[in-house]
Design a protein around this motif. Structure first.
Motif, short mmCIF file in Angstrom:
data_model
loop_
_atom_site.label_atom_id
_atom_site.label_comp_id
_atom_site.label_asym_id
_atom_site.label_seq_id
_atom_site.Cartn_x
_atom_site.Cartn_y
_atom_site.Cartn_z
N UNK A 8 31.18 41.33 46.84
CA UNK A 8 32.01 40.33 47.50
C UNK A 8 32.32 40.67 48.95
N UNK A 9 31.61 41.66 49.52
CA UNK A 9 31.84 42.04 50.90
C UNK A 9 31.47 40.93 51.88
N UNK A 10 30.69 39.97 51.42
CA UNK A 10 30.35 38.84 52.28
C UNK A 10 31.51 37.86 52.40
N UNK A 11 32.53 38.02 51.54
CA UNK A 11 33.66 37.09 51.53
C UNK A 11 33.35 35.79 50.79
N UNK A 12 32.22 35.77 50.07
CA UNK A 12 31.77 34.56 49.38
C UNK A 12 31.72 34.83 47.88
N UNK A 13 32.15 33.86 47.08
CA UNK A 13 32.16 33.98 45.62
C UNK A 13 30.78 33.75 45.01
N UNK A 43 39.32 33.11 44.46
CA UNK A 43 39.02 33.27 45.88
C UNK A 43 38.76 34.74 46.16
N UNK A 44 37.97 34.98 47.18
CA UNK A 44 37.67 36.35 47.60
C UNK A 44 38.70 36.72 48.66
N UNK A 45 39.41 37.80 48.41
CA UNK A 45 40.46 38.26 49.33
C UNK A 45 40.09 39.61 49.92
N UNK A 88 40.23 37.24 43.41
CA UNK A 88 41.58 36.95 42.92
C UNK A 88 41.51 35.70 42.05
N UNK A 89 41.82 35.85 40.75
CA UNK A 89 41.84 34.72 39.82
C UNK A 89 43.27 34.33 39.51
#
Length: 75
Positions: A14-19, A31-33, A46-47
């Motif tokens: 998830x280091x790209x910031x994309x799910x 969402x990716x935090x 984060x769910x």
């Protein structure tokens, strides 16, 4: 029967910031935090909790698997 080895599950950190390619169980619940809650790297998923205190999930479709073949998945 021999176990088959392949990369059936795409598991980015998830280091790209994309799910993507993960799909949430409902709209706008995942969402990716960026923050200290990440187990490795700087980002985490984060769910939110669903109505009635049920859990939400993320999943992805598995493709290119052969029928009657045993696969082993680890988490």
């Amino acid at each position: 029967m021999a176990l088959s080895k392949c990369d059936a599950v795409v598991n980015p950190p998830f280091e790209s910031g994309v799910l993507f390619p993960w799909i949430p169980s409902a709209m706008n619940v995942a969402k990716v935090n960026n923050g200290t809650s990440a187990s490795s790297g700087d980002y985490y998923v984060d769910l939110q909790t669903a109505v009635g205190n049920r859990g939400n999930t993320i999943s992805q479709s598995l493709k290119h698997l052969e029928p009657r073949t045993e696969y082993m998945f680890g988490v």
